[in-house]
Structure formats: C-alpha cells, structure tokens
Design a protein around this motif. Structure first.
Motif, PDB file in Angstrom:
ATOM      1  N   ALA A 171     -28.462  43.133  19.798  1.00 18.93           N
ATOM      2  CA  ALA A 171     -29.137  43.756  20.931  1.00 18.93           C
ATOM      3  C   ALA A 171     -28.169  44.645  21.703  1.00 18.93           C
ATOM      4  N   GLY A 172     -28.751  45.570  22.461  1.00 14.04           N
ATOM      5  CA  GLY A 172     -27.918  46.429  23.297  1.00 14.04           C
ATOM      6  C   GLY A 172     -27.111  45.635  24.307  1.00 14.04           C
ATOM      7  N   ALA A 173     -27.607  44.455  24.689  1.00 13.68           N
ATOM      8  CA  ALA A 173     -26.872  43.624  25.647  1.00 13.68           C
ATOM      9  C   ALA A 173     -25.518  43.202  25.085  1.00 13.68           C
ATOM     10  N   MET A 174     -25.430  43.024  23.757  1.00  8.49           N
ATOM     11  CA  MET A 174     -24.141  42.677  23.149  1.00  8.49           C
ATOM     12  C   MET A 174     -23.150  43.823  23.307  1.00  8.49           C
ATOM     13  N   LEU A 175     -23.619  45.038  23.081  1.00 11.14           N
ATOM     14  CA  LEU A 175     -22.744  46.203  23.223  1.00 11.14           C
ATOM     15  C   LEU A 175     -22.300  46.366  24.668  1.00 11.14           C
ATOM     16  N   GLU A 176     -23.225  46.187  25.604  1.00  8.44           N
ATOM     17  CA  GLU A 176     -22.867  46.320  27.016  1.00  8.44           C
ATOM     18  C   GLU A 176     -21.866  45.247  27.434  1.00  8.44           C
ATOM     19  N   THR A 177     -22.001  44.045  26.882  1.00  6.03           N
ATOM     20  CA  THR A 177     -21.032  42.984  27.175  1.00  6.03           C
ATOM     21  C   THR A 177     -19.651  43.363  26.651  1.00  6.03           C
ATOM     22  N   ALA A 178     -19.616  43.934  25.440  1.00  5.85           N
ATOM     23  CA  ALA A 178     -18.334  44.348  24.863  1.00  5.85           C
ATOM     24  C   ALA A 178     -17.694  45.460  25.682  1.00  5.85           C
ATOM     25  N   VAL A 179     -18.510  46.410  26.155  1.00  8.83           N
ATOM     26  CA  VAL A 179     -17.979  47.496  26.988  1.00  8.83           C
ATOM     27  C   VAL A 179     -17.369  46.931  28.264  1.00  8.83           C
ATOM     28  N   ALA A 180     -18.043  45.935  28.856  1.00  5.51           N
ATOM     29  CA  ALA A 180     -17.543  45.346  30.097  1.00  5.51           C
ATOM     30  C   ALA A 180     -16.241  44.586  29.873  1.00  5.51           C
ATOM     31  N   LEU A 181     -16.128  43.873  28.732  1.00  6.33           N
ATOM     32  CA  LEU A 181     -14.915  43.099  28.462  1.00  6.33           C
ATOM     33  C   LEU A 181     -13.758  44.004  28.046  1.00  6.33           C
ATOM     34  N   GLY A 182     -14.058  44.994  27.222  1.00  7.30           N
ATOM     35  CA  GLY A 182     -13.031  45.954  26.823  1.00  7.30           C
ATOM     36  C   GLY A 182     -11.856  45.354  26.085  1.00  7.30           C
ATOM     37  N   ARG A 183     -12.100  44.526  25.098  1.00  6.48           N
ATOM     38  CA  ARG A 183     -11.003  43.936  24.332  1.00  6.48           C
ATOM     39  C   ARG A 183     -10.282  45.014  23.531  1.00  6.48           C
ATOM     40  N   PRO A 184      -8.941  44.941  23.445  1.00  2.41           N
ATOM     41  CA  PRO A 184      -8.192  45.955  22.683  1.00  2.41           C
ATOM     42  C   PRO A 184      -8.429  45.803  21.189  1.00  2.41           C
ATOM     43  N   GLY A 185      -8.470  46.935  20.481  1.00  2.85           N
ATOM     44  CA  GLY A 185      -8.671  46.926  19.038  1.00  2.85           C
ATOM     45  C   GLY A 185      -7.385  46.635  18.303  1.00  2.85           C
ATOM     46  N   ASP A 186      -7.393  46.942  16.985  1.00  4.76           N
ATOM     47  CA  ASP A 186      -6.220  46.655  16.160  1.00  4.76           C
ATOM     48  C   ASP A 186      -5.006  47.448  16.618  1.00  4.76           C
ATOM     49  N   GLY A 187      -5.225  48.651  17.152  1.00  6.58           N
ATOM     50  CA  GLY A 187      -4.099  49.473  17.593  1.00  6.58           C
ATOM     51  C   GLY A 187      -3.625  49.148  18.985  1.00  6.58           C
TER      52      GLY A 187
END
Length: 599
Positions: A171-187
């Motif tokens: 769901a879009g709510a999952m994406l919005e949660t990820a945007v809010a948390l902003g975990r760093p990627g592999d780089g």
C-alpha cells in the motif's frame, strides 16, 4: 424530525428487543443511556431533531470509554483506525497494508452516487454528503493517526497473497512510512523516495528475517516446520529437527510425545490414545455413576455411537468452532427446541380438552397456529433472520410442522387420557436405573406421558429425518432415548406398565411414528438395559474407544483430532479385544448397527 428526548427511548427499546449482543460488560446501551439522561432532561435537547439527534447519539457513543483493569496495566486493543483515534499505545501493528485495502478501493453508493451527492451539496444549504473520495481520504487519515499513536514500536505488515487468493502490491502507506523513516541505503545515503527494491530490502526484509528466526524456534505453521526440517540436512541424507521440538518429552507439541502416540495407534493393544484411560482418569468425575450427577438420554446416544466423541465433547468440553448461523433458515438444534417449545405450550394449555376431542381437528390446528406464532415471535428475540421473506417462510414452516404433529396425535388409533408434557426426572437427584451389571443414574425430560386403557404411552417428538421401523431395526443410537424413557416412566406414574413407546415425526402424509408395543417393546426394553449396562461399564472403566463405523465420522467435528483413519484403526483393535471385555461388547453393538445400516 423527532426530538432527542423521544427518539432515544425508542431506539433503546428497539435495541433491547431486537439486537443480538454479547453479554456485558460493557453494556454499551446502558452507558449511553446514562450519558444522555442529564442531557435529555434539558430544554436544549428538544432542539436536536431527526438526523442531528442521531449524529449526536453517534458522537456520544464513540466518545464513551469502558475502563478495564487498573491504569498502566498492559492491554491489547484490536480495532480499526477510527476506533483507535486519539488513543496512545506503546506498540501498534497495522495489518493488511496492501493496495486496495488501506485505504479501501473507492466504491460509489449505487443508490446515491457521487454525482448526485455533489449536486445536492452545491444546491442544498447546509448539506454535506461524503463522497467515495472523502471516504478514502478519511481512512488514510485514520491509518496515519493509528501509526503516530505508537510510542515505542510500529509494525506495518502486508500479505502478498490476499485471503481471496489474489496478489497485491504494498500500500501507499508503506511507502509513506519509509519516506518518513528515511533509512540509509547500501551507499549510506538516504533516498528521498525509496524505490520498490529499496522498500523491500530495507523495510520488508528485516521483518521477514525476524519472522524466520522466530519460526526456527517455534514454527507457527506446518509449512514452516517442514521447510526447516528439509533444510536441516547433515550431508548424508539425514534431517535433524530443532532440539526445542523434543523437550520436554511430555509437552503438548513435543515430537517425542507425538511419536509415542503414533506408535500406540500402530500397536494391536487398546491404549491411552485409543481412549482407554483406566486408572489415569480415576479422579475424573463422570455423569451416570452417582446420584449427584445423572446422564441424559442424548448423552447416552452419543456415548453408544462414539465414546471417544463423548469424551472430547461432554467430558473434556472440547467444543467445535461454532459456525455462523444461517440468516435464511432456523437451523438445528435451535429449530428442534423451538418446536418443543410450541408443543409444550399447546398441550399444557389444551392437553386434556384435546384428548377428550372437544373440538374438531381444524379448530385445534388453528389453536396450534396461534401457539406457534406466539413462540416464534419470542424466538425472534434470540435468533437472527434476514428480511421479512425469511421470517415469514420460517413462521409458515413452524406452523406447518407443528400442524403435522397435532394431526399425527389426532389420527393415532389409541385413545388417551392426558397425563403431562415435558415430564422431568432426575432433578435434583438423578434416578437410579437398574441395568445389566449395575445401576446407572439418569435424568432428562419426556415429551409426552399419557395413559391408555392398556397402560402408559410414552412419546418423544422429533424434527429430524424420519427413521421408519422397516428401514432400521432396533438401534442403540436411534432408540436409546425412547428406550430410556420407557424404562423410567413406570417409576414416575406409580408403577404403571408402559404399553407403547414411540417417536413422532412431522410428516405430511403416511405413518408419522416409530413405535414399539407388545413383544417389540419388551425386546426394546431388554436391549436398552444391555446398552445402558455397557454405557455404565465404559464410564466406570474410563474407556472411550473410537467408533468403528466410518459413516459416523463423516460429519463429526472432531474428525481432525481422530484422523481420517480413526474408525479403521478402532475396528482393527476392537476386533482383537478379549471376547468378554467391554471393548468386545462395544464392538458387537457397532457391528449390529453397521448391519442395520447396510440393510
């Protein structure tokens, strides 16, 4: 519109009379009534009318809270995002976060579509009708409020395959949660808007890994357990299991215990897993063995059909999951109880006059219809039926079948002197009944007990499928009930002898009775003493074998417990039992029943 002081008592009365609700606490209606009592007494309440009054009731109800336990104690709340509004939690789990579910797919009202709602909103002052888009926005806000209510931990889960077998994306709510948390990627850099791959790797992946770790310790499903065993290969084709699955050895789900049960089933002896508990269950209080607790006719029927089912259901109280009631038809056993209620009311009021033939059959059937209507109206307070059509169909069904029973009584060739209806025995102390090998203590209710010139007449009303005598010989399961009543009746009526015992079925035409009299009745009583003697011995020995008749397992709720081969295993073991044992005698009545069914 009706003002609030008059509207609320009418709604409350309807709720009390017609709504099926779980038992309190909490009693929502009482809490709402207390909250409205002071408001309704004021003059301001009279200005709340119609829809405004209903909206005020809803707002007041949603604001109510029922305290449970002490403040600060841990509690689990399960509900929708709207239910959790303005509440705070230590941890929150949002389930089913897939597209089309959170928020739900927009669906227009077919009666008042969005275009009509917008037209009314534009042209009607003060009108504000919500559209499907408004509902989607509201659900999105509710999920946001639920997620932000978490103080320490937030979990958002999504099943890739939905309950209907279809696959959904996150769901879009999952994406919005990820945007809010902003975990760093592999780089090491944060993505403003993570890609689908990043979303699965950084957010979904850790959750799946944690679930896999927990499954390794204690699998939640058979599939996960088999997957773990398949992976545990020592290189030589042997598969190990997790050590926690083996200890303690007597744990409920210990593989050691389950292997022991499987070994017992494969042996030729009758052991604990076969229901032969013996001295291990000596402290188990069982009905029928003492006057303090009698056994009923229906329980005896179950015990003689399958003692193991009796053990699981009546002794250990392993009740099968209740199925959802049909909203179109009154199902058994509710329908049978309703018919008995009508018959009891009719004969208590008119039994003597009916037996004296003071009116015509047509008049008696009209009186029976009135009794059926009155009982059915009371019954509707307990049982949900959807729509006037279903209600009327079931009312006519009840009137029709009660009419069949009244006609069967009228057409009976035996002229009776009315005795009583729903005659109880064994309360408060059970009735001692002499049976083969000892005494069995019994209790129950006899539907009809009357007198004829030749002796007592015992009848029991049935609403199931008719079992005619020419189709089934004397059967320990079918005839245990009428046999018990015929044995008990003389003690209730001053020692008079029973001349006739019968089941009466509501049939449209033909013979409505399964009757025993003369030599057939004597044979029934002799066999009943044998059956009940066997039942007493099974109870005393704490022996509860599985049925050997596989047909009895077809609709049994405990088939998953016994296994699909439960009857076959029991048949093999009972055949090898010692000839004089209780197991061999139980096997004998099972074989007799199977032969009757085959005929």
């Amino acid at each position: 519109g009706t003002p609030l002081p008059k509207l609320w008592p009418a709604i409350l009365a309807f709720y009390r009379d017609w709504c099926l609700i779980p038992p309190p606490p909490p009693d929502a209606a009482r809490s709402l009534d207390e909250a409205l009592r002071e408001v309704s007494a004021s003059s301001i309440a009279s200005k709340l009318r119609g829809r405004d009054a209903v909206e005020y009731l809803l707002a007041t109800l949603e604001a109510l809270r029922h305290p449970h336990g002490r403040h600060g104690e841990p509690r689990v709340f399960i509900g929708t995002g709207a239910d959790a509004a303005l509440l705070r939690f230590r941890a929150v789990r949002v389930m089913g976060a897939v597209e089309g579910v959170i928020p739900g797919a927009p669906r227009e009202d077919p009666i008042l579509p969005d275009a009509a709602r917008l037209w009314l909103n534009e042209r009607t002052p003060g009108c504000l009708l919500a559209t499907s888009a408004d509902r989607v926005l509201r659900e999105t806000h509710e999920v946001f409020l639920a997620a932000t209510a978490a103080g320490e931990r937030l979990a958002v889960s999504a099943a890739r395959q939905w309950v209907d077998g279809t696959e959904h994306e996150l769901a879009g709510a999952m994406l919005e949660t990820a945007v809010a948390l902003g975990r760093p990627g592999d780089g090491g850099e944060r993505e403003l808007v993570p890609s689908l791959g990043s979303l699965r790797r950084l957010y979904v992946g850790p959750g799946n890994a944690e679930r896999a770790r927990r499954d390794a310790e204690q699998p939640a499903t058979v599939r996960s357990a088999l997957r773990l065993v398949a992976r545990a290969d020592d290189g030589h084709g042997a598969h190990a299991v997790h050590p926690a699955w083996l200890v303690p050895a007597d744990a409920l789900l210990s593989l050691s215990r389950l292997r022991a049960i499987a070994a017992e089933r494969g042996s030729a002896e009758l052991l604990r897993s076969d229901g032969f508990l013996g001295p291990l269950a000596a402290g188990l209080a069982l009905p029928g063995l003492a006057a303090e607790r009698g056994i009923s006719a229906s329980a005896l029927g179950v015990l003689l059909a399958c003692p193991h089912r009796y053990l699981l259901d009546s002794v250990l109280s392993f009740k099968p999951r209740e199925e959802r009631l049909s909203l179109r038809e009154v199902e058994q056993p509710h329908y049978g109880s309703l018919v008995h209620r009508v018959v009891e009311r009719f004969f208590r009021a008119h039994g003597e006059a009916f037996c004296r033939r003071e009116r015509t059959l047509a008049e008696w059937r009209r009186i029976a219809d009135e009794a059926a209507d009155a009982c059915f109206l009371e019954f509707l307070r307990e049982y949900p039926l959807a729509g006037d059509g279903a209600v009327e169909a079931q009312r006519q069904r009840l009137r029709r079948e009660v009419g069949y029973l009244v006609r069967a009584e009228w057409d009976s060739g035996t002229r009776l002197t009315y005795g009583n209806v729903e005659v109880s025995f064994g309360y408060p102390a059970a009735v001692p009944l002499a049976v083969d090998g000892g005494t069995l203590h019994v209790q129950g209710f006899i539907d009809r007990l009357d007198r004829a010139t030749v002796g007592l007449v015992v009848r029991d009303f049935k609403t199931g499928k008719q079992k005619a005598r020419e189709e089934t010989d004397v059967d320990p399961v079918v005839d245990a009930q009428i046999g018990l009543y015929a044995l008990v009746a003389p003690g209730l009526m001053g020692g008079e002898k029973v001349a006739r015992a019968a089941y009466i079925y509501p049939v449209a035409a033909g013979d409505a009775e399964r009757a025993f009299e003369g030599a057939e009745l004597e044979d029934l009583l002799r066999r009943a003493r044998e059956w009940f003697g066997l039942a007493r011995e099974l109870l005393a020995a704490r022996s509860f074998p599985h049925t050997a008749d596989a047909k009895r397992c077809n609709y049994c709720a405990f088939q998953a417990v016994c296994g699909t081969d439960g009857a076959a295993v029991s048949q093999r073991k009972l055949a090898a039992a010692a000839p004089s044992s209780v197991a061999a005698r139980f096997a004998a009545i099972q074989r007799a029943t199977e032969a009757d069914d085959a005929d």
